[in-house]
Design a protein around this motif. Sequence first.
Motif, PDB file in Angstrom:
ATOM      1  N   ALA A  85     -38.250  -2.152  -8.557  1.00  0.00           N
ATOM      2  CA  ALA A  85     -37.283  -0.880  -9.240  1.00  0.00           C
ATOM      3  C   ALA A  85     -38.228   0.327  -9.083  1.00  0.00           C
ATOM      4  O   ALA A  85     -37.808   1.438  -8.616  1.00  0.00           O
ATOM      5  CB  ALA A  85     -36.744  -1.336 -10.468  1.00  0.00           C
ATOM      6  N   CYS A  86     -39.524   0.224  -9.316  1.00  0.00           N
ATOM      7  CA  CYS A  86     -40.391   1.558  -9.467  1.00  0.00           C
ATOM      8  C   CYS A  86     -40.752   1.915  -7.996  1.00  0.00           C
ATOM      9  O   CYS A  86     -40.699   3.232  -7.683  1.00  0.00           O
ATOM     10  CB  CYS A  86     -41.504   1.260 -10.226  1.00  0.00           C
ATOM     11  N   ASN A  87     -40.975   0.784  -7.064  1.00  0.00           N
ATOM     12  CA  ASN A  87     -41.103   1.160  -5.778  1.00  0.00           C
ATOM     13  C   ASN A  87     -40.090   1.901  -5.216  1.00  0.00           C
ATOM     14  O   ASN A  87     -40.129   2.848  -4.424  1.00  0.00           O
ATOM     15  CB  ASN A  87     -41.384   0.014  -4.929  1.00  0.00           C
ATOM     16  N   LYS A  88     -38.771   1.537  -5.208  1.00  0.00           N
ATOM     17  CA  LYS A  88     -37.334   2.147  -4.954  1.00  0.00           C
ATOM     18  C   LYS A  88     -37.437   3.528  -5.523  1.00  0.00           C
ATOM     19  O   LYS A  88     -36.990   4.348  -4.824  1.00  0.00           O
ATOM     20  CB  LYS A  88     -36.156   1.239  -5.396  1.00  0.00           C
ATOM     21  N   ILE A  89     -37.495   3.296  -6.817  1.00  0.00           N
ATOM     22  CA  ILE A  89     -37.347   4.925  -7.536  1.00  0.00           C
ATOM     23  C   ILE A  89     -38.280   5.953  -6.954  1.00  0.00           C
ATOM     24  O   ILE A  89     -37.692   6.937  -6.719  1.00  0.00           O
ATOM     25  CB  ILE A  89     -37.665   4.695  -9.033  1.00  0.00           C
ATOM     26  N   LYS A  90     -39.447   5.579  -6.704  1.00  0.00           N
ATOM     27  CA  LYS A  90     -40.415   6.442  -5.926  1.00  0.00           C
ATOM     28  C   LYS A  90     -40.069   6.701  -4.684  1.00  0.00           C
ATOM     29  O   LYS A  90     -40.252   8.058  -4.216  1.00  0.00           O
ATOM     30  CB  LYS A  90     -41.841   5.962  -6.001  1.00  0.00           C
ATOM     31  N   GLN A  91     -39.559   5.842  -3.891  1.00  0.00           N
ATOM     32  CA  GLN A  91     -39.153   6.253  -2.626  1.00  0.00           C
ATOM     33  C   GLN A  91     -37.931   7.173  -2.332  1.00  0.00           C
ATOM     34  O   GLN A  91     -37.664   7.994  -1.569  1.00  0.00           O
ATOM     35  CB  GLN A  91     -38.768   4.837  -1.800  1.00  0.00           C
ATOM     36  N   LEU A  92     -37.172   7.012  -3.441  1.00  0.00           N
ATOM     37  CA  LEU A  92     -35.782   7.960  -3.458  1.00  0.00           C
ATOM     38  C   LEU A  92     -36.337   9.196  -4.184  1.00  0.00           C
ATOM     39  O   LEU A  92     -35.330  10.084  -4.553  1.00  0.00           O
ATOM     40  CB  LEU A  92     -34.846   7.186  -4.394  1.00  0.00           C
ATOM     41  N   GLY A  93     -37.676   9.418  -4.603  1.00  0.00           N
ATOM     42  CA  GLY A  93     -38.083  10.759  -5.162  1.00  0.00           C
ATOM     43  C   GLY A  93     -38.016  10.837  -6.653  1.00  0.00           C
ATOM     44  O   GLY A  93     -38.486  11.867  -7.242  1.00  0.00           O
ATOM     45  N   GLY A  94     -37.946   9.716  -7.314  1.00  0.00           N
ATOM     46  CA  GLY A  94     -37.893   9.634  -8.859  1.00  0.00           C
ATOM     47  C   GLY A  94     -39.275   9.883  -9.216  1.00  0.00           C
ATOM     48  O   GLY A  94     -40.429   9.487  -8.519  1.00  0.00           O
TER      49      GLY A  94
END
Length: 127
Positions: A85-94
């Motif tokens: 989830a954190c990897n995805k959030i970072k990829q989406l600019g979070g």
Amino acid sequence: MRLLHTMLRVADLEKSIAFYTKVLGMKELRRSENEQYRYTLVFIGYGDEDSNSVIELTYNWDTNEYEHGTAFGHLAIEYDDIYLACNKIKQLGGIVSREPGPVLGGATEIAFVKDPDGYAIELIQKK
């Protein structure tokens, strides 16, 4: 009795909706506008309001900044895999403000992210 919703005041409604829906995977459930008092309410969540707690995003049309104060802590969401989830959030600019890992002095794995208004959201690894 059950908890119905938590209300957060947001400065940029569309940016907040995008974060909660596209980054955290919630759905916009309903929206209402009040032209007389100049505000919009948007309810978002992971499931129907009849059986799930949701978040109410309140956008006051004439306000573009809020002070958080010191009383509010965070929202908490359970995830099957907080690392993914954190990897995805970072990829989406979070913003991941605390990388995934065990809580200090315990075994529960957590991470923290921030929404566009700076509200803290704790991600808790499902056991």
